[in-house]
Enzyme design. Structure first.
Site, PDB file in Angstrom:
ATOM      1  N   LYS A   1       0.829  -1.219   0.000  1.00 11.51           N
ATOM      2  CA  LYS A   1       0.000   0.000   0.000  1.00 11.51           C
ATOM      3  C   LYS A   1       0.856   1.258   0.000  1.00 11.51           C
ATOM      4  CE  LYS A   1      -4.498  -1.488   1.545  1.00 11.51           C
ATOM      5  NZ  LYS A   1      -5.696  -1.199   2.306  1.00 11.51           N
TER       6      LYS A   1
ATOM      7  N   LYS B   1      -6.985  -7.665  -7.441  1.00 16.04           N
ATOM      8  CA  LYS B   1      -8.195  -7.775  -6.627  1.00 16.04           C
ATOM      9  C   LYS B   1      -9.182  -6.649  -6.957  1.00 16.04           C
ATOM     10  CE  LYS B   1      -8.024  -6.325  -2.112  1.00 16.04           C
ATOM     11  NZ  LYS B   1      -9.010  -6.037  -1.109  1.00 16.04           N
TER      12      LYS B   1
ATOM     13  N   LYS C   1     -12.142  -1.041  -3.826  1.00 10.50           N
ATOM     14  CA  LYS C   1     -12.892   0.225  -3.799  1.00 10.50           C
ATOM     15  C   LYS C   1     -12.052   1.373  -4.326  1.00 10.50           C
ATOM     16  CE  LYS C   1     -14.460  -0.804   0.716  1.00 10.50           C
ATOM     17  NZ  LYS C   1     -13.241  -0.755   1.483  1.00 10.50           N
TER      18      LYS C   1
HETATM   19  N1  AQP Z   1     -11.958  -8.382  -4.128  1.00 11.45           N
HETATM   20  C1  AQP Z   1     -12.330  -8.924  -2.986  1.00 11.45           C
HETATM   21  N2  AQP Z   1     -12.772 -10.195  -2.957  1.00 11.45           N
HETATM   22  C2  AQP Z   1     -13.164 -10.744  -1.795  1.00 11.45           C
HETATM   23  N3  AQP Z   1     -13.154 -10.107  -0.617  1.00 11.45           N
HETATM   24  C3  AQP Z   1     -12.721  -8.837  -0.591  1.00 11.45           C
HETATM   25  N4  AQP Z   1     -12.584  -7.925   0.400  1.00 11.45           N
HETATM   26  C4  AQP Z   1     -12.108  -6.776  -0.115  1.00 11.45           C
HETATM   27  N5  AQP Z   1     -11.914  -6.913  -1.435  1.00 11.45           N
HETATM   28  C5  AQP Z   1     -12.287  -8.176  -1.770  1.00 11.45           C
HETATM   29  C6  AQP Z   1     -12.930  -8.165   1.793  1.00 11.45           C
HETATM   30  O1  AQP Z   1     -13.771  -7.094   2.218  1.00 11.45           O
HETATM   31  C7  AQP Z   1     -13.506  -6.809   3.583  1.00 11.45           C
HETATM   32  C8  AQP Z   1     -13.335  -5.349   3.791  1.00 11.45           C
HETATM   33  O2  AQP Z   1     -12.235  -4.836   3.184  1.00 11.45           O
HETATM   34  P1  AQP Z   1     -11.706  -3.395   3.597  1.00 11.45           P
HETATM   35  O3  AQP Z   1     -12.650  -2.341   3.230  1.00 11.45           O
HETATM   36  O4  AQP Z   1     -11.291  -3.381   5.018  1.00 11.45           O
HETATM   37  O5  AQP Z   1     -10.388  -3.224   2.793  1.00 11.45           O
HETATM   38  P2  AQP Z   1      -9.819  -3.955   1.590  1.00 11.45           P
HETATM   39  O6  AQP Z   1      -9.666  -5.411   1.840  1.00 11.45           O
HETATM   40  O7  AQP Z   1      -8.567  -3.215   1.262  1.00 11.45           O
HETATM   41  O8  AQP Z   1     -10.973  -3.730   0.518  1.00 11.45           O
HETATM   42  P3  AQP Z   1     -10.941  -2.870  -0.776  1.00 11.45           P
HETATM   43  O9  AQP Z   1     -12.273  -2.946  -1.393  1.00 11.45           O
HETATM   44  O10 AQP Z   1      -9.757  -3.246  -1.622  1.00 11.45           O
HETATM   45  O11 AQP Z   1     -10.754  -1.411  -0.206  1.00 11.45           O
HETATM   46  P4  AQP Z   1      -9.614  -0.347  -0.432  1.00 11.45           P
HETATM   47  O12 AQP Z   1      -9.551  -0.135  -1.893  1.00 11.45           O
HETATM   48  O13 AQP Z   1     -10.092   0.847   0.324  1.00 11.45           O
HETATM   49  O14 AQP Z   1      -8.329  -0.888   0.139  1.00 11.45           O
HETATM   50  C9  AQP Z   1     -12.298  -7.620   4.014  1.00 11.45           C
HETATM   51  O15 AQP Z   1     -12.762  -8.743   4.747  1.00 11.45           O
HETATM   52  C10 AQP Z   1     -11.693  -8.077   2.698  1.00 11.45           C
HETATM   53  O16 AQP Z   1     -11.030  -9.323   2.806  1.00 11.45           O
END
Ligand code: AQP
Length: 337
Positions: A113, A200, A203
């Site tokens: 990150k 992946k 968001k």
């Molecule tokens: N692509 C994915 N497939 C399956 N599970 C996912 N999670 C996130 N992306 C996927 C699961 O969602 C939960 C919350 O995630 P988070 O918001 O704490 O952060 P993250 O994992 O970093 O999710 P994002 O969407 O990628 O957000 P950003 O872009 O803000 O970093 C977790 O349980 C994660 O495993």
């Protein structure tokens, strides 16, 4: 005997997408039946990267409404906002002082990150895993649902609890903090970007076409699926490493249609993209429709939503304050209560 306790959360860093739903929130709904569940909107984590201060509050409320629209019930679960329970920040500081720096330097997610942030990396981003340890340890969670990318962070929380706190300040019969275990989510639940089957769905991906958000309109869903990356091969396959995009879209189809993976594989084995994509589009639209209906209903009465979060905050605080007090006593602070 209480039910095993589970804690999890999502960052309010943008619109929740089908990856967050399939990989996390949807599994939480089932856990409510068998576990004591705490689900928070982790807004303190959200500010570890640059954020928009005009949108944070709205996205926090919207994320809580999404939890409820997806079936997390405020009666069965404790739903709250992380920053509303000040014990998270306080425990984070205490744990910071007890965590060796070299444990933190191994954290892979920070390395990944921080590259994206360039010169602008905050200490908060480096400290993210300690804050996550504070979240988990405060609620004496027995189990924490973790995907592959969060395993290392849970391991850190376990090490802090066991090696830096229980073994220094507690005894075997009376550990101060509960050492949590991972609740490994299914392999297949990692959903990838629609435009690149190797990364992946996220968001924060600047390309909106890379994800389907839970609130996307049918037209937008249809457009994004039409544009999703494909290949010239006939037949949709799940496990061909040469065809990550086909595998990802088939996995989404199987997850949302409710078909077992092997049935989905058979059903789509001879389909061309021209047949499969409309089928996938319809499946996504119809599975999101009830969530969207509930979400917009909930958002009509923000006062009620805020009241539910206030109740969640009270329930969460009762548990969190007890753990914090236990640790502060163990560390040796002067107590004047
Ligand atoms: N692509 C994915 N497939 C399956 N599970 C996912 N999670 C996130 N992306 C996927 C699961 O969602 C939960 C919350 O995630 P988070 O918001 O704490 O952060 P993250 O994992 O970093 O999710 P994002 O969407 O990628 O957000 P950003 O872009 O803000 O970093 C977790 O349980 C994660 O495993």
């Amino acid at each position: 005997m209480r039910r095993p306790r589970v804690l999890s959360g999502v960052q309010p860093t943008g619109a929740i997408h089908i990856g967050n739903w399939i990989g996390a929130i949807r599994n939480w709904v089932d856990l409510q039946e068998t576990h004591e569940t705490f689900f928070c909107v982790v807004d303190l984590h959200a500010i570890t990267v640059p954020h928009n201060n005009k949108q944070l509050a709205e996205e926090t409320l919207s994320t809580a409404a999404i939890y409820m629209a997806c079936g997390i019930s405020p009666e069965q679960s404790t739903i709250f906002v992380q920053s509303h329970v000040s014990a998270h920040s306080e425990l984070c500081w205490l744990l910071n002082c007890l965590t060796p720096l070299n444990w933190m330097e191994r954290m892979i997610q920070f390395k990944e990150k921080s590259i994206k942030q360039g010169e602008n990396v905050s200490i908060g981003l480096f400290d993210y895993p300690v804050l996550m340890a504070a979240d988990i340890l405060l609620y004496e969670a027995d189990l924490v649902p973790v995907g592959e990318d969060q395993k290392q962070h849970l391991e850190l929380a376990r090490d802090i609890a066991q090696q830096r706190i229980n073994s220094n300040y507690g005894d075997k019969e009376n550990p101060i903090l509960k050492v949590p275990k991972p609740l490994i989510t299914k392999q297949g639940s990692r959903i990838m970007s629609l435009v690149d089957g190797h990364s992946k769905m996220s968001k924060s991906d600047p390309n909106e076409n890379s994800r389907i958000s839970l609130l996307d309109t049918p037209e937008l869903i249809s457009r994004k699926i039409k544009r999703a990356k494909t290949d010239p091969i006939l037949g949709i396959e799940l496990n061909n490493p040469q065809r990550p995009e086909a595998g990802n879209l088939l996995r989404i189809y199987s997850s949302l249609s409710g078909l077992e993976e092997n049935i989905a594989i058979q059903t789509c084995a001879d389909m061309g993209w021209g047949t499969f994509k409309p089928l996938l589009t319809e499946t996504i639209i119809s599975s999101l429709q009830p969530i969207q209906e509930k979400y917009f209903n909930l958002m009509k009465d923000k006062g009620e939503l805020i009241e539910l979060l206030r109740q969640g905050q009270n329930k969460a605080e009762q548990v969190a304050e007890k753990t914090l007090k236990k640790l502060k006593d163990a560390i040796g602070f002067l107590d004047i209560d």
